[in-house]
Scaffold this motif. Structure first.
Motif, PDB file in Angstrom:
ATOM      1  N   PRO A 112       0.796  -1.227   0.000  1.00  0.00           N
ATOM      2  CA  PRO A 112       0.000   0.000   0.000  1.00  0.00           C
ATOM      3  C   PRO A 112       0.829   1.278   0.000  1.00  0.00           C
ATOM      4  N   ILE A 113       2.138   1.178   0.187  1.00  0.00           N
ATOM      5  CA  ILE A 113       2.957   2.385   0.240  1.00  0.00           C
ATOM      6  C   ILE A 113       3.546   2.719  -1.123  1.00  0.00           C
ATOM      7  N   PHE A 114       4.281   1.771  -1.697  1.00  0.00           N
ATOM      8  CA  PHE A 114       5.001   2.044  -2.934  1.00  0.00           C
ATOM      9  C   PHE A 114       4.361   1.410  -4.163  1.00  0.00           C
ATOM     10  N   GLY A 115       3.348   0.568  -3.967  1.00  0.00           N
ATOM     11  CA  GLY A 115       2.700  -0.093  -5.091  1.00  0.00           C
ATOM     12  C   GLY A 115       3.538  -1.193  -5.703  1.00  0.00           C
ATOM     13  N   LEU A 116       4.500  -1.716  -4.961  1.00  0.00           N
ATOM     14  CA  LEU A 116       5.360  -2.770  -5.469  1.00  0.00           C
ATOM     15  C   LEU A 116       4.680  -4.123  -5.329  1.00  0.00           C
ATOM     16  N   LYS A 117       4.932  -4.994  -6.278  1.00  0.00           N
ATOM     17  CA  LYS A 117       4.339  -6.321  -6.231  1.00  0.00           C
ATOM     18  C   LYS A 117       4.894  -7.082  -5.034  1.00  0.00           C
ATOM     19  N   MET A 118       4.005  -7.832  -4.376  1.00  0.00           N
ATOM     20  CA  MET A 118       4.389  -8.543  -3.166  1.00  0.00           C
ATOM     21  C   MET A 118       4.552 -10.022  -3.437  1.00  0.00           C
ATOM     22  N   GLY A 119       5.348 -10.661  -2.597  1.00  0.00           N
ATOM     23  CA  GLY A 119       5.636 -12.074  -2.757  1.00  0.00           C
ATOM     24  C   GLY A 119       4.489 -12.962  -2.313  1.00  0.00           C
ATOM     25  N   ALA A 120       4.754 -14.263  -2.311  1.00  0.00           N
ATOM     26  CA  ALA A 120       3.694 -15.247  -2.057  1.00  0.00           C
ATOM     27  C   ALA A 120       3.107 -15.132  -0.665  1.00  0.00           C
ATOM     28  N   GLY A 121       3.878 -14.624   0.301  1.00  0.00           N
ATOM     29  CA  GLY A 121       3.367 -14.501   1.653  1.00  0.00           C
ATOM     30  C   GLY A 121       2.201 -13.549   1.776  1.00  0.00           C
ATOM     31  N   SER A 122       2.019 -12.679   0.793  1.00  0.00           N
ATOM     32  CA  SER A 122       0.916 -11.715   0.822  1.00  0.00           C
ATOM     33  C   SER A 122      -0.197 -12.077  -0.144  1.00  0.00           C
ATOM     34  N   GLN A 123      -0.104 -13.241  -0.758  1.00  0.00           N
ATOM     35  CA  GLN A 123      -1.113 -13.668  -1.710  1.00  0.00           C
ATOM     36  C   GLN A 123      -2.031 -14.700  -1.074  1.00  0.00           C
ATOM     37  N   ALA A 124      -3.253 -14.754  -1.542  1.00  0.00           N
ATOM     38  CA  ALA A 124      -4.183 -15.810  -1.149  1.00  0.00           C
ATOM     39  C   ALA A 124      -3.999 -16.972  -2.118  1.00  0.00           C
ATOM     40  N   LEU A 125      -3.472 -18.074  -1.629  1.00  0.00           N
ATOM     41  CA  LEU A 125      -3.135 -19.202  -2.494  1.00  0.00           C
ATOM     42  C   LEU A 125      -4.217 -20.269  -2.404  1.00  0.00           C
ATOM     43  N   GLY A 126      -4.691 -20.756  -3.544  1.00  0.00           N
ATOM     44  CA  GLY A 126      -5.690 -21.816  -3.568  1.00  0.00           C
ATOM     45  C   GLY A 126      -7.087 -21.292  -3.308  1.00  0.00           C
ATOM     46  N   ASP A 127      -7.975 -22.198  -2.874  1.00  0.00           N
ATOM     47  CA  ASP A 127      -9.379 -21.854  -2.649  1.00  0.00           C
ATOM     48  C   ASP A 127      -9.723 -21.628  -1.181  1.00  0.00           C
ATOM     49  N   LEU A 128      -8.887 -22.133  -0.281  1.00  0.00           N
ATOM     50  CA  LEU A 128      -9.148 -22.021   1.154  1.00  0.00           C
ATOM     51  C   LEU A 128      -7.923 -21.440   1.864  1.00  0.00           C
ATOM     52  N   PHE A 129      -8.163 -20.696   2.934  1.00  0.00           N
ATOM     53  CA  PHE A 129      -7.064 -20.147   3.717  1.00  0.00           C
ATOM     54  C   PHE A 129      -6.400 -21.242   4.536  1.00  0.00           C
ATOM     55  N   ARG A 130      -5.123 -21.035   4.794  1.00  0.00           N
ATOM     56  CA  ARG A 130      -4.353 -21.961   5.615  1.00  0.00           C
ATOM     57  C   ARG A 130      -4.206 -21.377   7.024  1.00  0.00           C
ATOM     58  N   TRP A 131      -4.624 -22.164   8.015  1.00  0.00           N
ATOM     59  CA  TRP A 131      -4.555 -21.768   9.418  1.00  0.00           C
ATOM     60  C   TRP A 131      -3.525 -22.641  10.122  1.00  0.00           C
ATOM     61  N   PHE A 132      -2.639 -22.021  10.873  1.00  0.00           N
ATOM     62  CA  PHE A 132      -1.673 -22.780  11.662  1.00  0.00           C
ATOM     63  C   PHE A 132      -2.322 -23.183  12.977  1.00  0.00           C
ATOM     64  N   CYS A 133      -2.366 -24.493  13.266  1.00  0.00           N
ATOM     65  CA  CYS A 133      -3.015 -25.009  14.468  1.00  0.00           C
ATOM     66  C   CYS A 133      -2.063 -25.931  15.219  1.00  0.00           C
ATOM     67  N   VAL A 134      -2.105 -25.824  16.535  1.00  0.00           N
ATOM     68  CA  VAL A 134      -1.385 -26.748  17.402  1.00  0.00           C
ATOM     69  C   VAL A 134      -2.423 -27.519  18.201  1.00  0.00           C
ATOM     70  N   GLU A 135      -2.331 -28.835  18.141  1.00  0.00           N
ATOM     71  CA  GLU A 135      -3.307 -29.695  18.803  1.00  0.00           C
ATOM     72  C   GLU A 135      -2.597 -30.666  19.717  1.00  0.00           C
ATOM     73  N   SER A 136      -3.149 -30.862  20.913  1.00  0.00           N
ATOM     74  CA  SER A 136      -2.541 -31.767  21.873  1.00  0.00           C
ATOM     75  C   SER A 136      -3.638 -32.438  22.692  1.00  0.00           C
ATOM     76  N   GLY A 137      -3.378 -33.686  23.096  1.00  0.00           N
ATOM     77  CA  GLY A 137      -4.356 -34.424  23.886  1.00  0.00           C
ATOM     78  C   GLY A 137      -5.072 -35.489  23.078  1.00  0.00           C
ATOM     79  N   ASN A 138      -5.862 -36.280  23.758  1.00  0.00           N
ATOM     80  CA  ASN A 138      -6.608 -37.371  23.137  1.00  0.00           C
ATOM     81  C   ASN A 138      -7.771 -36.819  22.314  1.00  0.00           C
ATOM     82  N   ALA A 139      -7.853 -37.231  21.048  1.00  0.00           N
ATOM     83  CA  ALA A 139      -8.896 -36.729  20.150  1.00  0.00           C
ATOM     84  C   ALA A 139     -10.294 -37.124  20.609  1.00  0.00           C
ATOM     85  N   HIS A 140     -10.411 -38.136  21.498  1.00  0.00           N
ATOM     86  CA  HIS A 140     -11.720 -38.575  21.979  1.00  0.00           C
ATOM     87  C   HIS A 140     -12.178 -37.789  23.208  1.00  0.00           C
TER      88      HIS A 140
END
Length: 401
Positions: A112-140
């Motif tokens: 938004p400042i210089f109008g320069l093209k941004m790398g992949a980290g600023s792009q929406a890739l694919g059809d769904l967003f990727r969420w970083f999750c940490v899971e611990s414990g018994n799934a039941h």
């Protein structure tokens, strides 16, 4: 009764102050102005330089590195090095979950400042967003979803996750725009409005489990979670709020966060990892960050400019809509049709949100209030193990505290 528990030039700005934002050679040309000392006659000499790169390929210059390239920065003992980073160890504990449809422009994002093209980290890739999750414990076991505040990460619940995992399935995730989750440039898939976050929360919870869940949420994202919970009461077993903005005095962001909503100044400060992470986390209470923990919180802001630009967008949305969301949350929690068991845990040393009016609200609403005298705004950071025990007792209906 409350229960007491235990504006410089573009060249100066980009290459001197924030070198980690830019990868590749400089753009094909830009003009910068350098000021020399005053002459004996009091006039300042101005030196103008035109800088040109050797590259003729405009696509070669990106404002942040490709997602797969990482940030080029690793830390050990507080210094830049090639040794493993604490953030790498945290990342290994988690997984990427895809949820919430990506809507918007298919064009390449620009800063938004210089109008320069941004790398992949600023792009929406694919059809769904990727969420970083940490899971611990018994799934039941019963599921507890731990939701961080603004600005923070799932990492803030690391001690809570360890405690809860003994008897529950504990899940902590990074919101879109934070930590290791996707951080698309605004208007390129996600605009970071509070309404979008409500919708996104439903998507990620539905993706993680079909069963009822207990939710723990901290700070300024509490109104978003309460709105989601009100619309999906059948999905919730318990709700635990950690230092939520609850009264009329809580509807304005503190200066440490509102500064990111300022035009241009916000863009500049959000690209400083010390201001965007360290100051935001340590200015609100007694929390003293260890260096290893600081490395994890800084990592997104060192990886690319996308984390900072997301921070700007979220801050502006909060500044615009937080008052309405807080008012709606109060109405929900006072509503006789609200059927979800709700508990407030309040860190008494919060420097951002005043305790005045919180106890009265809990008396009027009938919700349980647990005070933590030694904790600040980020309760999970100041007393994570104790909070884990409190949450376990609340969800298990064991009121021993």
């Amino acid at each position: 009764m409350a229960i007491q528990a235990k504006t410089p030039s573009s060249l100066d700005l980009r290459q001197l102050h924030f070198p980690f934002l830019f990868s590749g050679p400089p753009p094909s040309s830009y003009l910068c102005t350098l000021f020399k000392p005053l002459t004996p006659h009091g006039q300042r000499k101005v030196l103008r330089l035109t800088c040109k790169s050797n590259s003729q390929d405009d696509d070669y210059y990106l404002v942040d590195a490709p997602f797969s390239a990482g940030d080029g920065f690793s830390f050990s003992g507080g210094k830049y090095s090639d040794e493993p980073s604490p953030s790498d160890e945290w990342f290994k504990q988690g997984k990427m979950v895809k949820a919430h449809l990506i809507l918007g422009s298919a064009d390449r994002a620009k800063d938004p400042i210089f109008g320069l093209k941004m790398g992949a980290g600023s792009q929406a890739l694919g059809d769904l967003f990727r969420w970083f999750c940490v899971e611990s414990g018994n799934a039941h076991n019963p599921t507890v979803v731990l939701i961080h505040g603004f600005p923070s990460q799932a990492y803030s619940y690391r001690k809570v996750v360890t405690k809860l995992s003994k008897n529950f399935r504990a899940i902590a995730f990074d919101w879109i725009g934070f930590g290791f989750s996707d951080k698309p440039q605004p208007r390129y898939g996600f605009d970071y409005t509070l309404d979008e976050y409500v919708s996104a929360l439903k998507s990620v919870i539905d993706e993680m489990t079909v069963d009822k869940v207990s939710i723990v949420v901290q700070g300024y994202f509490s109104p978003v979670v309460v709105k989601y919970a009100y619309n999906h009461q059948e999905k919730l077993k318990d709700l635990v709020l950690l230092n939520p903005p609850l009264t009329a005095t809580h509807v304005n962001l503190p200066s440490a966060l509102s500064i990111f909503s300022n035009f241009l100044l916000g863009e500049i400060f959000s690209q400083d990892p010390l201001r965007a992470s360290d100051k935001a986390l340590t200015s609100c209470g007694p929390y003293k960050m260890k260096e290893d923990d600081a490395m994890v919180y800084r990592r997104p802001y060192l990886t690319s400019g996308s984390a900072g630009f997301a921070l700007n967008a979220i801050s502006r949305s909060m500044k615009k809509d937080l008052k309405k969301y807080v008012e709606d949350m109060r109405m929900v929690l006072l509503d006789q049709n609200w059927k979800v068991q709700t508990t407030l845990c309040w860190g008494q040393r919060d420097r951002w949100l005043s305790y005045d009016g919180v106890e009265t609200f809990c008396k009027n609403s009938g919700h349980k209030l647990i005070e933590l005298p030694m904790a600040g705004h980020h309760v999970q950071e100041d007393c994570g193990e104790e909070l884990g025990e409190i949450i376990s007792a609340v969800i298990s209906r064991k009121r021993s505290f």
